[in-house]
Structures are given as C-alpha cells and as structure tokens.
Write a protein that holds these residues in place. Structure first.
Motif, PDB file in Angstrom:
ATOM      1  N   VAL A 163       0.802  -1.220   0.000  1.00 30.95           N
ATOM      2  CA  VAL A 163       0.000   0.000   0.000  1.00 30.95           C
ATOM      3  C   VAL A 163       0.842   1.282   0.000  1.00 30.95           C
ATOM      4  O   VAL A 163       0.614   2.191  -0.785  1.00 30.95           O
ATOM      5  N   ASP A 171      -7.017   1.439   2.217  1.00 31.26           N
ATOM      6  CA  ASP A 171      -7.280  -0.005   2.310  1.00 31.26           C
ATOM      7  C   ASP A 171      -7.889  -0.309   3.679  1.00 31.26           C
ATOM      8  O   ASP A 171      -7.178  -0.470   4.661  1.00 31.26           O
ATOM      9  N   ALA A 177       0.281   4.646   6.000  1.00 27.69           N
ATOM     10  CA  ALA A 177      -0.570   4.153   4.930  1.00 27.69           C
ATOM     11  C   ALA A 177      -0.816   5.205   3.876  1.00 27.69           C
ATOM     12  O   ALA A 177      -1.884   5.769   3.790  1.00 27.69           O
ATOM     13  N   PRO A 184      -1.810   4.925  -2.776  1.00 31.62           N
ATOM     14  CA  PRO A 184      -0.997   4.280  -3.788  1.00 31.62           C
ATOM     15  C   PRO A 184      -0.840   5.031  -5.077  1.00 31.62           C
ATOM     16  O   PRO A 184       0.219   5.050  -5.638  1.00 31.62           O
ATOM     17  N   SER A 210      -7.254   3.775  -4.568  1.00 29.41           N
ATOM     18  CA  SER A 210      -6.986   4.671  -3.446  1.00 29.41           C
ATOM     19  C   SER A 210      -7.001   6.132  -3.865  1.00 29.41           C
ATOM     20  O   SER A 210      -7.251   7.010  -3.045  1.00 29.41           O
TER      21      SER A 210
END
Length: 318
Positions: A86, A135, A205, A208, A252
C-alpha cells in the motif's frame, strides 16, 4: 393266394437304434436349453447402482457453509509487507510531499509526534491521505508495523513505543483527550500540514496512486481510448484482469479523486482525457506525469497490467 413278405432280421435292431439316437438328441437339446436359460437369467436383486448415483447427484447440496472460529485472529502482516502493498506508491517517490522511505530529515518532525500521533492520522486519514491508506482491511497492528518499518528505514527507532495489539488499537481513543495540548504547541506544524500533502500519518498508509487534476490531461487511468486505434494494446490487456489491478492500487486515488484525479465512473472528468488517445494515456500511466509516479508507484506491475487497469477505468467512464 396271399403275398408273403420275408421277415427282415435287421428291422427291429435298426428301429431300436433310431429311437435311442432320437432320444439322445432330444436330451442334448433340452440340456443346452436349460444351460442357456441359467446363464442368461438375472440372479438376485436388480443392480440399482446407476439409479442410486443419479439420485445422489440430484440430492447433492447446491452450496456449503464453512464454520470459522472467529476467536482465531489472523496473523498480522509485517511492516515491510504492508509498505510494499500500500505505502510504496507514495513514499517511494515522495508523492504530494509524503516523506520518502529513507529521508531522515523529512521524517524527523513527524516522528516527534510519536507513534500514537502517527497512528491517529494513519487510521483516520489526513488531507489527501485516505483513512488507512485507502485499504480498510489493514488492521491497527499492521499500520503500526508499517510505521515502525518506514521510520526505521529513515533512521528513527519507534519500536520501543509499540504496544500489544489490543492496546495499540485502543491508543487513538486514549490519546484523543489530549489533542488540545498538541494543537496549542503545533502552531508551526499547522503550516506543514497545509504544505505537506502527506503528513506524519502518511508514513503508515499513503495513497498508492495520485493523479493531479491540473497536470494530468492524460491520467494513469485513461487508457481506454478508441478501440479502433488501440486494437493491439486492447488485445494484450484483454487477458489480464484490469479490475483486479485497479482494486489493488488505483482505487486509493480514483475512488475519492485524490489530488484532482478523475473519479471512477465520472464521465465528465474522463472525457477530455480519453480524447487525448490511448497511447497518450498509456504513456502517462507507464512513465508517470506530474505527481503521479510511474506505474502508479508500483514498479512490479507489467506494462500490460497497467494498460489493463487503464482500460478498465475508461470503460466505466464512457
């Protein structure tokens, strides 16, 4: 005068012999008849194997239920595994100001907030970074692992701040009572928050794939141009599941329109990009453009996979 026929002495023996021969023949024929009947007759019960098999097939259940013991917790992925899946798309290239993996100076002011501060932003999202990097399947423990991995690569050791999984998941709630204090002392951080599209929590995180609105005439997802002129690329991508590639990395950014990237299914946003042609869209996707890294930040993707994802997005924007 009566006619006299002499008596033949052989007549009687021949008659007897003929009768015996006929009797033997009849006996043999009868014996053969019974033997044939015995061999070809059905003995015992009728064989119903085929009927039983057909009945079992008709009565077989059309589905099944698998019982799962929810008390067994799935093993959390390592920080490196989460980063590769990710975070790499933003932190490998520093998309939208996200601190690069090995940039110690960029990570320093973010690490100053501590692991709990980074976790809070990673869980809830901040600015262009969606919650949990886009995610939702990532657990708190996996986010923590990813943060520790990335900061460790940059020379900052946060491993001592790692808590047990249960405690780590509760950390955001327990530290929510203290945001007032950081807010008063972070007059300067407020500016970095506006200038750094990828704040401290992006370490855990990041998103992407980024597709800027102003700089991307051809976005990474615009690869479904006129089929007539793109027969070869379309044929190559046809064997690859573009939807799977999209849901693995492109979603994303394109699900929420990060950095102005055209949202999935937004015809108005996609039309001008589709008009540039498939080759242009493919080239931008493969080589990167503006804030969008090459191949959406995942160099492991093949050219055909990138094109398949582009085709998938464009097909839903027509």
């Amino acid at each position: 005068m009566a006619h006299y026929t002499p008596k033949d002495p052989m007549a009687k023996p021949m008659l007897i012999g003929g009768l015996v021969l006929i009797g033997a023949t009849v006996a043999v024929l009868v014996s053969n008849l019974f033997s044939t009947i015995e061999k070809n007759s059905i003995k015992g019960e009728i064989d119903t194997t085929a009927q039983v098999a057909a009945a079992d097939a008709n009565l077989a259940p059309i589905g099944k239920v698998n019982a799962v013991d929810k008390s067994i917790v799935k093993e959390a992925r390592s920080g490196e595994a989460v980063y590769t899946a990710v975070c790499t798309s933003c932190h490998a290239a520093g998309v939208l100001g996200a601190p690069k993996l090995d940039d110690k100076a960029a990570w320093a002011p973010r690490v100053a907030n501590g692991l709990d501060g980074l976790m809070k932003n990673a869980i809830n999202g901040l600015n262009s970074m969606p919650a949990r990097g886009g995610d939702p399947s990532i657990t708190d423990e996996e986010l923590s692992n990813a943060i520790v991995y990335m900061t460790g690569k940059a020379g900052h050791d946060l491993s001592s701040q790692v808590k047990a999984p249960a405690a780590a998941q509760a950390a955001p709630a327990t530290t929510d009572a203290a945001p007032a204090a950081p807010a008063t002392t972070d007059a300067a951080p407020a500016a970095p928050a506006t200038t750094d599209a990828a704040p401290a929590a992006q370490a855990a995180a990041p998103t992407p794939e980024v597709v800027p609105a102003t700089e991307q005439a051809p976005t990474a997802a615009q690869a479904a141009a006129p089929a007539a002129t793109e027969a070869a690329p379309a044929a190559q991508a046809a064997a690859i599941d573009g939807e799977k590639i999209y849901k693995g990395i492109c979603f994303s950014c394109h699900d929420v329109g990060v950095a102005g990237s055209p949202k999935f299914g937004d015809k108005a946003a996609w039309d001008p990009r589709i008009a540039t042609g498939m080759e242009t869209l493919y080239g931008s996707s493969l080589n990167g453009k503006g804030a969008m890294p090459a191949k959406g930040g995942n160099p492991a993707l093949s050219d055909a996979e990138v094109k398949a994802a582009v085709d998938y997005m464009v097909s839903h924007a027509k």
